[in-house]
Design an enzyme around this catalytic site. Structure first.
Site, short mmCIF file in Angstrom:
data_model
loop_
_atom_site.label_atom_id
_atom_site.label_comp_id
_atom_site.label_asym_id
_atom_site.label_seq_id
_atom_site.Cartn_x
_atom_site.Cartn_y
_atom_site.Cartn_z
N LYS A 123 28.11 -19.11 -17.10
CA LYS A 123 27.81 -17.74 -16.70
C LYS A 123 28.53 -17.35 -15.42
CE LYS A 123 23.29 -17.19 -18.92
NZ LYS A 123 23.49 -18.26 -19.89
N GLU A 207 21.23 -13.18 -9.68
CA GLU A 207 21.76 -11.82 -9.75
C GLU A 207 20.64 -10.79 -9.73
OE1 GLU A 207 24.05 -12.09 -13.34
OE2 GLU A 207 22.38 -11.47 -14.61
N HIS A 242 12.09 -13.42 -22.32
CA HIS A 242 13.55 -13.33 -22.29
C HIS A 242 14.18 -13.82 -23.59
CE1 HIS A 242 13.11 -12.42 -18.07
NE2 HIS A 242 12.51 -13.57 -17.86
N ARG A 300 29.35 -19.10 -29.98
CA ARG A 300 28.81 -19.69 -31.21
C ARG A 300 28.36 -18.56 -32.13
NH1 ARG A 300 23.54 -18.45 -30.13
NH2 ARG A 300 22.85 -18.63 -27.98
#
Length: 712
Positions: A123, A207, A242, A300
């Site tokens: 990430k 973030e 999430h 993927r």
């Protein structure tokens, strides 16, 4: 899984299991490609081992000892002569070292090159790539410094709330929202612990947490000849913990220009790292301005790929096999057209009423909607299979297609109504609640949808609840009295005299009511039910339903006239530990005296539970016996300070010790189930008397974890 795309080639489904293993095998068989499955001890009797041409045991239930064991997988590849590996999703599917490992052994990895996985699977590194490519990213710290105090200072600079994310994460694992500074270190430790278990890497990034984002992703595909396309976008904003539970394509309410920009940026991102195969570029889209930010790339095949297949008329697994074999993409951008609208509903073994905690147990009864050109079911389980504590609790994916969004919602709603599961909790009713929400119907969705619409989605005042409780109680009583034959399809015994056995009744005057009392539990509310019969008219039932909680006004009384009671003995796989090796399914059609309306439903029961299926979906109840029941918050129902395990799980962290004072909301113990961690907090203020388990021990649902001496 494994392969090279040519007739009689082999596939090893290496690091995967369940639904995705079965999905890949379906296409492989269509193409004449042989399949080889690998499985853990927990999956010895699973559906994917049955569907494969060959299957091999590679280790114990924990993924680290089986599906993540590269050497064991290689042994199977060498033994079978497999030419390639299809990784599915999860486990090793985004592991660059695994892709390189296979290539070094002359085996094709059905996915992108290891270097592309390495760059886009991180990430932090992927965000740097996007920044250099002038693609906007969410503000945050994506560097290598993992010092706790340094990360905490960066969170303060960004401003709370912040999002901690595992650098190599996915599926919500290793992700934590931190609302305030004092929670940062605890959340960081939890995130890192979960990340190391799931991905073998505990590095994180921090973030800004955007409060009203939409989660929009673009399906991309590239071959080894320089071709790359996007197959339009999907909206995956409806999430819990999430993790996505409802996806759709195309994303609603995006302008044509934004759709095109999203697709073009996604393709540019794939080309920037020399991408090959299927991938998904994920964006955060501001729900008000439609401005978008790069979030990450999943290197993927995605869980939700079927909605893209539905609107494009493609088979993305077939595309993967073509590209892995060195062939060109089956279609270029100019050939791709999106038609209609598609939804995917993920059906999980979990209890939405209990914070979406996963459930475990047998699928004692399973009935799926009939598949057609508009309805598709992707699953890796069948009747009698066990949903275990070791793996993801997804039972199936229900995918539908309609000419537009409105018709697709209607088809999905009806298909969910026809999806019937008995034996454990599922989220089917909750999914139907989402579909009936006006905000969802209007396309007003973002990642906080469930929280913002909580009161509507979790409305416990289920339509016709009283009638359903009453009918279920009647069936439980008649079954207990031995009123049903054991033949496959039959009427109630001696239909003209339903009170076949008099052992439960007092004899009285012809007009007297003979009463029986039982107790059922629905959504943590206990109901006392009194059932009587007018002895002069033995087909009339007088049923009174009253909640024990006087604040609940959902009780009532009605008279039922039995019109029809058909009994079906439905197949169920029993175990050596239970005497209930079959379930009675009853179709009951009743007339409510005061309204003369008809209510048709099916009832399924075993010794401890009863479920009724009707126009409002499934209503599952517990048949109360002499054992204690516990509230969903982990506290005992008798009001004591006993804190119990809400599910079968493993203790991974203990925050308290005997003699310690705690307040309401104090974290007590962290348990892990199905690769997700759950923090159990105190529901009372008091002092810890004892802690029953140690870190690393397994606990069962209802086991005592902590005993509190609660303040009076």
């Amino acid at each position: 899984m494994q392969l090279l795309y040519k007739t009689n080639a082999h596939i090893v489904h290496n690091n995967n299991r369940g639904e995705i293993a079965c999905r890949v095998m379906k296409t492989a068989k269509k193409l004449g490609v042989k399949t080889v499955a690998v499985y853990s001890e927990a999956d010895a009797d699973s559906l994917h081992t049955e569907l494969a041409d060959e299957a091999y045991l590679i280790g114990a239930a924990p993924a680290s000892e089986s599906y993540l064991n590269k050497e064991k997988i290689l042994e199977v590849i060498q033994k079978t002569g497999a030419q390639g590996v299809h990784p599915g999703y999860g486990f090793l599917s985004e592991n660059a070292e695994f892709a390189d490992f296979l290539e070094s052994k002359g085996v094709t990895f059905i996915g992108p090159p290891g270097n592309a996985i390495r760059m886009m699977g991180s990430k932090s590194e992927s965000k740097i790539i996007m920044e250099n490519a002038k693609v906007p990213v969410v503000p945050g710290y994506h560097g290598k410094n993992q010092d706790v105090q340094f990360l905490k200072s960066k969170a303060g600079e960004i401003g709370y709330p912040v999002l901690i994310k595992a650098v190599k994460g996915g599926g919500g694992k290793g992700m934590r929202v931190v609302e305030k500074e004092e929670d940062f270190e605890m959340m960081l430790e939890s995130s890192k612990r979960e990340a190391i278990k799931s991905f073998g890497d505990d590095k994180v990034l921090v973030e800004k947490y955007i409060t009203a984002p939409r989660h929009v992703e673009v399906q991309v595909f590239a071959d080894k000849h320089g071709n790359a396309v996007y197959l339009f976008e999907r909206d995956c904003s409806v999430q819990r913990r999430h993790q996505k539970i409802l996806e759709e394509a195309p994303a609603p309410h995006l302008s044509k220009s934004v759709r095109q920009m999203l697709g073009e940026k996604a393709v540019a991102a794939a080309k920037a790292v020399g991408y090959v195969g299927a991938g998904t570029v994920e964006f955060i889209v501001d729900s008000k301005t439609q401005e978008f930010y790069f979030m990450e790339m999943n290197t993927r095949l995605q869980v939700e790929h079927p909605v893209t297949e539905m609107i494009t008329g493609t088979d993305l697994v077939e595309w993967q096999l073509e590209v892995a074999s060195g062939n060109r993409l089956p279609k270029l951008q100019k050939d791709l057209v999106a038609n209609g609208h598609a939804f995917e509903a993920r059906i999980y073994a979990e209890n939405p009423e209990n914070g979406f905690l996963p459930d475990v147990g047998k699928l004692k009864f399973l009935s799926v909607p009939k598949e057609s050109e508009f309805i598709r079911v992707d699953t890796g389980v069948r009747l009698g299979d066990e949903i275990s504590v070791y793996y993801d609790p997804m039972i199936a994916k229900l995918i539908v297609h309609g000419k537009d969004r409105t018709s697709a919602i209607r088809i999905l709603n009806q298909a969910l109504l026809n999806y019937r599961i008995f034996g454990l909790h599922t989220n089917i009713n909750f999914l139907r609640s989402v579909l009936s929400s006006q905000n969802f119907i209007d396309g007003d969705i973002e990642t906080g949808f469930i929280t913002k619409n909580h009161d509507e989605l979790f409305n416990k005042d289920i339509g016709s609840k009283f009638e359903y409780i009453a009918q279920s109680a009647l069936v439980v009583l008649l079954n207990k009295m031995g009123k049903f034959d054991s033949t496959s399809v039959t009427k109630i015994k001696d239909a003209n005299s339903p009170w076949y056995s008099q052992s439960y009744f007092r004899l009285g005057s012809p007009e007297s009511r003979v009463n029986n009392v039982m107790e059922l539990v629905l959504n943590d509310t206990h109901y006392n039910i009194t059932i009587g019969v007018n002895e002069s008219t033995p087909t009339e039932y007088f049923i009174n339903v009253q909640p024990k909680d006087t604040k609940d006004q959902s009780g009532g009384q009605a008279q039922y006239t039995l019109d029809l009671l058909d009994v079906k003995v439905l197949p169920v796989k029993g175990t050596q530990k239970t005497q209930h090796n079959r379930i009675i399914g009853i179709n009951i059609l009743t007339a409510i005296a005061e309204s003369e309306t008809k209510l048709e439903s099916d009832v399924i029961l075993d010794g401890k539970h009863v479920s009724i299926f009707g126009k409002h979906g499934q209503i599952a109840m517990e048949i109360v016996d002499d054992t204690s029941s516990f509230r969903k918050d982990g506290a005992s129902s008798d009001g004591s300070g006993l804190i119990v395990a809400p599910m079968s799980s493993k203790v991974v962290q203990i925050h308290v010790k005997p003699g310690q004072k705690v307040d309401v909301g104090t974290p007590l113990i962290v348990v892990e189930a199905m690769k997700m961690e759950h923090v159990i907090k105190s529901s009372k203020k008091g002092v810890v008397k004892s802690v029953a388990f140690s870190v690393g021990e397994l606990v069962g649902q209802g086991d005592k974890l902590v005993d509190l001496e609660a303040d009076q």
